[in-house]
Design an enzyme around this catalytic site. Structure first.
Site, PDB file in Angstrom:
ATOM      1  N   HIS A   1       0.841  -1.205   0.000  1.00  0.00           N
ATOM      2  CA  HIS A   1       0.000   0.000   0.000  1.00  0.00           C
ATOM      3  C   HIS A   1       0.876   1.254   0.000  1.00  0.00           C
ATOM      4  O   HIS A   1       0.628   2.199  -0.752  1.00  0.00           O
ATOM      5  CB  HIS A   1      -0.887   0.065   1.250  1.00  0.00           C
ATOM      6  CG  HIS A   1      -1.923  -0.985   1.361  1.00  0.00           C
ATOM      7  ND1 HIS A   1      -2.110  -1.704   2.525  1.00  0.00           N
ATOM      8  CD2 HIS A   1      -2.851  -1.444   0.493  1.00  0.00           C
ATOM      9  CE1 HIS A   1      -3.112  -2.547   2.364  1.00  0.00           C
ATOM     10  NE2 HIS A   1      -3.575  -2.423   1.121  1.00  0.00           N
TER      11      HIS A   1
ATOM     12  N   LYS B   1     -18.057  -6.295   7.142  1.00  0.00           N
ATOM     13  CA  LYS B   1     -16.748  -6.927   7.240  1.00  0.00           C
ATOM     14  C   LYS B   1     -16.275  -6.912   8.694  1.00  0.00           C
ATOM     15  O   LYS B   1     -16.503  -5.951   9.423  1.00  0.00           O
ATOM     16  CB  LYS B   1     -15.776  -6.111   6.372  1.00  0.00           C
ATOM     17  CG  LYS B   1     -14.595  -6.830   5.841  1.00  0.00           C
ATOM     18  CD  LYS B   1     -13.843  -5.902   4.892  1.00  0.00           C
ATOM     19  CE  LYS B   1     -12.652  -6.571   4.283  1.00  0.00           C
ATOM     20  NZ  LYS B   1     -11.878  -5.666   3.454  1.00  0.00           N
TER      21      LYS B   1
ATOM     22  N   ARG C   1      -2.230  -5.975  -8.331  1.00  0.00           N
ATOM     23  CA  ARG C   1      -1.254  -7.037  -8.129  1.00  0.00           C
ATOM     24  C   ARG C   1      -1.283  -8.045  -9.260  1.00  0.00           C
ATOM     25  O   ARG C   1      -0.288  -8.706  -9.527  1.00  0.00           O
ATOM     26  CB  ARG C   1      -1.530  -7.758  -6.806  1.00  0.00           C
ATOM     27  CG  ARG C   1      -1.377  -6.871  -5.581  1.00  0.00           C
ATOM     28  CD  ARG C   1      -1.919  -7.546  -4.365  1.00  0.00           C
ATOM     29  NE  ARG C   1      -3.372  -7.673  -4.515  1.00  0.00           N
ATOM     30  CZ  ARG C   1      -4.193  -8.093  -3.578  1.00  0.00           C
ATOM     31  NH1 ARG C   1      -3.719  -8.469  -2.414  1.00  0.00           N
ATOM     32  NH2 ARG C   1      -5.488  -8.164  -3.782  1.00  0.00           N
TER      33      ARG C   1
ATOM     34  N   SER D   1      -3.559  -7.698   3.054  1.00  0.00           N
ATOM     35  CA  SER D   1      -3.675  -7.529   4.498  1.00  0.00           C
ATOM     36  C   SER D   1      -4.145  -8.819   5.155  1.00  0.00           C
ATOM     37  O   SER D   1      -3.658  -9.203   6.222  1.00  0.00           O
ATOM     38  CB  SER D   1      -4.634  -6.381   4.817  1.00  0.00           C
ATOM     39  OG  SER D   1      -4.120  -5.160   4.348  1.00  0.00           O
TER      40      SER D   1
END
Length: 157
Positions: free
Chosen positions: A17, A41, A91, A128
């Protein structure tokens, strides 16, 4: 002045990040790191902790501010903050396939463009979730996390 928003939940922020945010700061006059909250979440860190970790981590970068995004639309956040662009790190092609429809919708809603920055190969495998899981199982993730995050992860255990 060109302003961009770099959104994410940052639970926690990691070096991948940071690398994207730093590169964005070289492209735009101002980058707002928008710490989002998805109420469906489960987070390891509360919003205030995530904001503090991001602020501590990016404090040395030029033109960066950190703000809570809340639970609304990213397009509305961008409009209310006068942002010209959204910056997203990619990514893999899977990230692109996930992000492309959202970019089209954000452009439709407010005209804001999405700029994709390809992740540095050192960080292209990071998420993460993966880092939290490896750390929780006793793995060493110190090479991938800022010190402010490592301190908090070690404290939470």
């Amino acid at each position: 002045m060109r302003r961009a928003v770099c959104p994410g939940s940052f639970d926690p922020i990691h070096n991948g990040h940071v690398e994207i945010i730093a590169r964005a700061s070289n492209l735009f006059d101002e980058v707002i790191v928008a710490v989002s909250t998805n109420y469906s979440k489960a987070y390891r860190f509360a919003e205030e902790e995530r904001l503090a970790m991001v602020r501590e981590t990016v404090s040395g970068l030029r033109g960066i501010s950190v703000e809570p995004m809340g639970g609304g639309l990213l397009a509305d956040f961008c409009r209310s903050h006068g942002a010209d662009a959204i910056v997203k790190g990619l990514r893999s092609t899977i990230d692109y396939q996930y992000e492309a429809p959202m970019a089209a919708m954000n452009r439709h809603l407010t005209g804001v463009e999405t700029v994709y920055l390809t992740a540095d190969s050192r960080y292209s495998h990071l998420s993460s979730s993966l880092l939290k899981e490896v750390q929780a199982l006793g793995g060493d993730v110190a090479d991938y996390l800022p010190r402010s995050v490592m301190k908090r992860l070690e404290y939470k255990g």
